[in-house]
Design an enzyme around this catalytic site. Structure first.
Site, PDB file in Angstrom:
ATOM      1  CD  GLU A  59     -20.817 -26.652  -5.192  1.00 20.58           C
ATOM      2  OE1 GLU A  59     -19.825 -27.410  -5.118  1.00 20.58           O
ATOM      3  OE2 GLU A  59     -20.733 -25.459  -5.478  1.00 20.58           O
ATOM      4  CG  HIS A  64     -27.920 -24.144  -9.761  1.00 23.81           C
ATOM      5  ND1 HIS A  64     -28.016 -23.073 -10.605  1.00 23.81           N
ATOM      6  CD2 HIS A  64     -26.601 -24.377  -9.595  1.00 23.81           C
ATOM      7  CE1 HIS A  64     -26.801 -22.667 -10.942  1.00 23.81           C
ATOM      8  NE2 HIS A  64     -25.929 -23.436 -10.340  1.00 23.81           N
TER       9      HIS A  64
END
Length: 377
Positions: free
Chosen positions: A314, A255
């Site tokens: 996700e 991330h």
């Protein structure tokens, strides 16, 4: 890759403060997300989407109804959004990627800065996502049921039946979890447009256009593609090692902000576990996902020890939306249905407290020659 991943370095504006906000704090070092004074793990399991919309909008409009009253207001707003559909829409929009079709439908909503405009914009992605996905199957769009909560009605409009309480709660968890996340690309785009005075619909269109990019809102689908390719839990380690060795990026890991595990991943994994109690989650699929997650984390720590690559939002988004019956081509649309409340709140905050956003650039191109030199050539 995930919803805030992208180009690094100075060009990515790391460390540049572009806004002061009361809406959310993303603490990447601690793995903490605060939504207007509430820890994510406090609200993800118990709040409906209407609750977080009421929270985000508070103070940015003259009056904001409480969550119970907002439920009815959003129901009416869904009906208003549905009434803007036209008879030939299915023939035209079914040929477009779902996110582009939803964006085209959102562009029909009038601009404005009042609460009625804001509620239409929040309501519309649920209506239009369900409509577009049904059109792609060759069936008619369903009108909203104003009496239902937002998440339950979104699922009913998609599938043609009222969801179970667990299914509606799982979608609520997702929408609450993704409602706002600092100054990500789409939220920044929405604030830039709002700062010009263009109106809330224009700001939301900027947000959804940024979200469409594969470096922002397009990552959940490829998570499922990878799981399909892996096939079984026993094959996870071998497949993932091969992917890393060939230079592939492991979808659902790493991330732009978080240096530790993304707290939203845990919120969504918890929702999946609760959904599995009633048998709405394929047990083999969940087992495969957990095996793939553990294998991927181990491989990344071995092969890339100098990088903080942990599970991001996700990974379990993909599993949860799949379990709720959303096709992977619709995932970015569902993301928009959650994030739109954050876009609207940030747009109002920018208008009320900010000014026109106008950063500077540093020119690094060629300089013109002096006139005499140019004439000589």
């Amino acid at each position: 890759m995930n919803d805030e991943d992208g180009v690094g370095g100075v060009s990515g504006l790391e460390g540049v403060v572009a806004a002061h906000t009361v809406l959310s704090e993303v603490d990447g070092a601690a793995g903490r997300l605060v939504i207007r004074g509430h820890q994510l793990d406090e609200i993800a399991q118990r709040w409906r989407y209407e609750d977080v919309v009421a929270l985000l909008f508070q103070g940015f409009f003259d009056t904001v109804p409480n969550a119970a009253a907002l439920r009815g207001a959003l129901g009416r707003a869904r009906r208003e959004a549905f009434e803007r559909l036209q008879p030939n829409d299915d023939a035209v929009l079914r040929k477009m990627p779902p996110i582009e079709a939803v964006r085209a439908l959102l562009a029909r909503l009038p601009d404005g800065d009042d609460l009625a405009t804001a509620l239409r914009l929040v309501a519309a992605p649920a209506v239009y996502t369900a409509a577009v996905m049904r059109w792609r199957l060759g069936v008619q769009a369903l009108a909203p049921d104003e009496s239902l909560p937002y998440a339950a009605d979104m699922l009913r409009m998609l599938h043609g039946r009222t969801p179970t309480a667990a299914q509606a709660a799982a979608l609520d968890t997702y929408l609450v979890t993704v409602c706002d996340h600092g100054l990500n690309a789409s939220t920044f785009a929405a604030r830039v447009v709002a700062s010009t005075g263009a109106g809330l619909a224009s700001a939301v269109l900027a947000g959804i256009s940024a979200l469409k990019g594969p470096l922002h809102g397009g990552a959940p689908g490829p998570v499922l593609d990878a799981l399909d390719a892996i096939g079984t839990a026993a094959n996870a380690r071998q497949w993932l090692e091969g992917a890393v060795a060939s230079g592939q990026r492991l979808m659902g890991f790493g991330h732009r902000i978080y240096r530790v595990r993304d707290p939203r991943a845990d919120a969504l994994k918890g929702a999946l576990r609760r959904l599995s109690v009633e048998g709405s989650v394929n047990a083999a699929r969940f087992e495969l996902a957990e095996a793939a997650e553990q294998a991927a984390l181990a491989i990344l720590r071995e092969k890339k020890p100098d990088r903080a690559l942990e599970t991001n939002v996700e990974f379990y988004t993909a599993l949860l939306l799949e379990a709720l019956g959303f096709g992977r081509e619709s995932f970015t649309c569902v993301f928009a249905a959650g994030r739109v409340s954050g876009w609207v709140a940030h747009a109002r905050e920018q208008v009320k407290k900010g000014r026109l956003i106008r950063p500077q650039s540093v020119y690094v191109g060629p300089m013109p020659q002096d006139a005499d030199t140019e004439l000589a050539h």
